[in-house]
Every structure is written in C-alpha cells, then in structure tokens.
Enzyme design. Sequence first.
Site, PDB file in Angstrom:
ATOM      1  N   GLU A  58       0.838  -1.305   0.049  1.00  0.00           N
ATOM      2  CA  GLU A  58      -0.031   0.049   0.086  1.00  0.00           C
ATOM      3  C   GLU A  58       0.788   1.202  -0.149  1.00  0.00           C
ATOM      4  O   GLU A  58       1.755   1.297   0.503  1.00  0.00           O
ATOM      5  CB  GLU A  58      -0.818  -0.069   1.297  1.00  0.00           C
ATOM      6  CG  GLU A  58      -1.828   1.237   1.319  1.00  0.00           C
ATOM      7  CD  GLU A  58      -2.699   1.152   2.476  1.00  0.00           C
ATOM      8  OE1 GLU A  58      -2.986   2.322   3.178  1.00  0.00           O
ATOM      9  OE2 GLU A  58      -3.120   0.107   2.875  1.00  0.00           O
ATOM     10  N   GLU A  62      -3.391  10.202   3.832  1.00  0.00           N
ATOM     11  CA  GLU A  62      -4.538  10.204   4.844  1.00  0.00           C
ATOM     12  C   GLU A  62      -4.393  11.557   5.359  1.00  0.00           C
ATOM     13  O   GLU A  62      -3.628  12.271   5.959  1.00  0.00           O
ATOM     14  CB  GLU A  62      -4.071   9.103   5.942  1.00  0.00           C
ATOM     15  CG  GLU A  62      -4.437   7.815   5.234  1.00  0.00           C
ATOM     16  CD  GLU A  62      -4.322   6.597   6.646  1.00  0.00           C
ATOM     17  OE1 GLU A  62      -5.451   6.056   6.555  1.00  0.00           O
ATOM     18  OE2 GLU A  62      -3.234   6.647   7.219  1.00  0.00           O
TER      19      GLU A  62
END
Length: 295
Positions: A58, A62
């Site tokens: 990943e 965020e």
Amino acid sequence: MKLDHAPNSYGRLQGLGSVVSTTRFMQYGKVKARIKTGSSSPGVVSAFIIRNEDPGDEIDFEIVGRDPSEAQTNFYYRTPPDMLTELIDYSNTGREPLGANTALGFHEYEIEWMPDYIQWKVDGRMIRRVFKNETKDDVDSAIDPSTGQKGKKFPSTPARIQFGIWDGGQGSNGTAAWAGSPTDWSKSDQTYEIQIDYVDIECYYSGNETQKWPPPGYGPTILHDGPYNTPGLGNWSGNGDSTYNEQEPGVRPFVPFYKNYKLMIPMGCFLSLTLIIIGTVQLVKRRRLAQVRWT
C-alpha cells in the site's frame, strides 16, 4: 459517511465509511487527484490509496480530522487485511503541514510510484520522496542472483486505486488518539463526505511509455483449470505477465458470459424450460378460448 446505530466491538457508535475502488490494477506510474477531504471533525479520516489487498502492499495519503491541515503519507509492505495490528510496521509514516484546512477547499494530491522510488506531491509541491534502496531489508526474501542483494520492503505488486472515508475517532483507543476523538455525531442527520473532482492516471510499464488496453491476448483463450496467463498485469513470471492458477483461493480470471460454459449450460436449460412452460400455458389458453367460442 453516516452514523451506524449498532455499537462496534468497542461499545461505541461509529460512522459507516465507504470506499470507491478501480476495477483494474496498475503497477507503477503517477496518480493525481483533486480532492476536498471530509475530515471536518476529529476522528474523520479521508484517504487516497494505492493498494493490493493480498499480499497487502500500500501507498497512501491520509488526512485525519485531528489536524485536517496536515497530510500524512504512508507505505506498507505485505500487510493483508487479516494481519494482526501489532505486526504492522507503522514507522514509514510521514507528516507535512499544508497551511490550509483540506476540508474547506480542493487540493491536488499526487502519488508517483516508480520501481525505485515513491514521491508524494500536494498542489504540485513535493512533500516527500522515498527511495527503494533506503527501505528496510526483507529478511524473508531470497537473495537476487543478479544483484547479490536481498529484496527490499518496498511496495511492488500491482494495485488498485481507492478513495475512502472512515471513522477512526470511535475505533480503538490507539486509532482514536491518532485520528482525534470523539467524532462529532451530535446531529441525528450528520454526514461526512470526501469529494473527488478528477483523477488522472498515468501508467508506467517497463520498456514502454504507454500500452494499449487491453493488450493483445488479454484474458484466457482456453477454458481449463489453470494456470492462466494474463499479459500485461504484472511481472511475477519475469516477463511482464501474470500467471494465476484457478486452484488458488479467490483468484479467478475474467471470462465473458458467452464463453463461460458453467453459466451458459444452466442458463440455457433454464431459458428453454421457461419457453416450454410459457408455450404450454399459451396453447392451453387458446384451446379453452376455442372451445368457448364453439359452444
């Protein structure tokens, strides 16, 4: 994201988040998106992700409600969904102040993922870059005979692009402390949303700047139990192709309906039976009508 009315495992009412994901995978390239985050309250997490669920590579942005003017950047190596939280390496997080509340306006976020580095940009400004040779050695990897070096803990498997919003403030204590807590659910009709104005995807392929999609020979041409060879979807076989075996759990190549005999045969039987029943009913009706008229 709306509030769920059933308590979670921590006994708290938590927001029901959502994720939008591409159906096709990419391996290296640039992904740029103009986003207005939904992190207008402590606890609300807005995410822009490039992820392969299994094995769990990943790369992400965020934005957490605790500080919506800060961009957090992460990359993870081999973290499947069922992995224990305490085993996940969270030390690859970066934080960069943006000087603006991302929930009040649109900003352009870009992830450039290349075989030897990852780069994050916001509004055209590079905020972080990580080189593969700077990442940690993978003690479980075999030595590459071509280089004499071990593999690196660097995201490298084909992944999908995702955008999501979720409630971290009502989760575990550690997650709530990170995201901000409590999440504001004081209004019965409270909702939070992440807005994506556009997404620009530029794929990278070793030896080719661009590649037509789908590539020649895409998908299985012969139905059998595998392994299947799907050109252009990865490089596990060493030649830019991906080889899958149907016996592997959760792995199935795309087969058009008109080529899938497992669906065609039962559907054909069902349709034939349906036509016979309809025809019989119509014939009976006609005969009864004829008898009535004759009488």
